[in-house]
Design a protein around this motif. Structure first.
Motif, PDB file in Angstrom:
ATOM      1  N   HIS A 196      36.894  46.266  43.132  1.00 47.70           N
ATOM      2  CA  HIS A 196      37.899  45.579  42.655  1.00 47.70           C
ATOM      3  C   HIS A 196      39.165  45.797  43.313  1.00 47.70           C
ATOM      4  O   HIS A 196      40.078  44.961  43.522  1.00 47.70           O
ATOM      5  CB  HIS A 196      37.980  45.893  41.403  1.00 47.70           C
ATOM      6  N   HIS A 213      42.232  43.496  45.412  1.00 51.39           N
ATOM      7  CA  HIS A 213      43.942  43.431  45.256  1.00 51.39           C
ATOM      8  C   HIS A 213      44.261  43.662  46.730  1.00 51.39           C
ATOM      9  O   HIS A 213      45.233  43.246  47.168  1.00 51.39           O
ATOM     10  CB  HIS A 213      44.169  44.582  44.260  1.00 51.39           C
ATOM     11  N   CYS A 239      46.183  41.811  35.791  1.00 54.36           N
ATOM     12  CA  CYS A 239      44.801  41.796  35.883  1.00 54.36           C
ATOM     13  C   CYS A 239      44.507  42.966  34.797  1.00 54.36           C
ATOM     14  O   CYS A 239      44.977  43.820  34.637  1.00 54.36           O
ATOM     15  CB  CYS A 239      44.407  42.496  37.303  1.00 54.36           C
ATOM     16  N   HIS A 254      40.369  49.763  37.999  1.00 60.27           N
ATOM     17  CA  HIS A 254      40.749  50.085  39.185  1.00 60.27           C
ATOM     18  C   HIS A 254      40.746  51.672  39.409  1.00 60.27           C
ATOM     19  O   HIS A 254      41.123  52.289  38.543  1.00 60.27           O
ATOM     20  CB  HIS A 254      42.132  49.363  39.592  1.00 60.27           C
TER      21      HIS A 254
HETATM   22 ZN   LIG Z   1      42.257  43.964  39.271  1.00 64.78          ZN
END
Ligand SMILES: [Zn+2]
Length: 245
Positions: A105, A109, A205, A209
């Protein structure tokens, strides 16, 4: 009572104690608190198991939201024992899987930093992730990989800043996704920031992460596919570049 979604404040929480609040007709389990991430924003929900007081395990097939984001449903695999409402359970997230999803993930980004185009879709996976961009340019995937690995190697901090729904509405420019709605509706929105003072990136988001870019590890762009005149699909995989087309 909305569930206390512990993962929103601690991405690294893999276990917790909780109490069963609701059992759905189809066997879905609601808890008063959970560290299981529920499918949303392109990141699949967690698997793992719930442990009863006697040590019995209830293995989960998936974790998903109910009618709203305040509802999280833990879906057991078929044939698993059913707990009782009020029963206390110990939660165990399948951590190796979740950690790979967190690394992937975060890699997505980083890709949005290297390719600063509007995002039209994304799906995070354990082995491969894909991000679709609204772009017509042709980009060399090796160049993109090199830039990604530069960001990984620079080991930028990754952290969350909370802003209100109103603050987000007042700054629509920070949303990179074209078709994916930012995680609004909870009154507060998590802004995922990369680099000191968001020097690399910041993006609303609700996913999980890693806390510094080095944790992403070796990744590469395995493929860039042309999906229509103005759409490019990037496939990210773990490891050093292979022989893929
Ligand atoms: Zn994210």
């Amino acid at each position: 009572m909305p569930v206390d979604a512990l993962y929103r404040d601690d991405f690294y929480l893999s276990t917790a104690e909780a109490e069963v609040t609701t059992i759905h007709e189809d066997g879905g389990i609601e808890l008063n608190r959970t560290c299981f991430y529920a499918t949303s924003g392109g990141q699949p929900g967690d698997t793992g198991f719930l442990e009863r007081a006697d040590g019995t395990k209830i293995a989960l097939a998936q974790t998903k939201h109910g009618a709203t984001k305040d509802i999280i449903i833990h879906v057991p695999l078929e044939g698993e024992p059913q707990p009782l409402v009020g029963e206390k359970l110990t939660l165990h997230v399948d951590w190796p899987r979740r950690y790979r999803l967190m690394r992937m993930h975060t890699a997505c980004h980083l890709l949005s930093v290297v390719c600063p185009y509007p995002i039209t879709g994304a799906a995070v996976g354990e082995e491969e992730s894909r991000v679709d961009f609204d772009m017509s340019e042709t980009i060399d995937r090796h160049e993109v990989t090199a830039k990604l690995m530069e960001l990984v190697g620079q080991n930028h901090p990754v952290y969350v800043q909370w802003i209100t729904d109103e603050e987000l509405s007042a700054n629509p420019g920070i949303v990179k996704s074209k078709n994916v709605r930012p995680p609004i509706g909870l009154g507060r929105v998590s802004l995922v920031c990369i680099g000191a003072d968001s020097s690399v990136d910041s993006q609303p988001c609700g996913g999980t992460h890693v806390s510094e870019t080095q944790e992403v590890g070796a990744i590469h762009i395995a493929k860039i596919e042309k999906k229509g005149k103005e759409n490019r699909r990037f496939r990210i995989r773990f490891g050093a570049p292979g022989a893929e087309a």
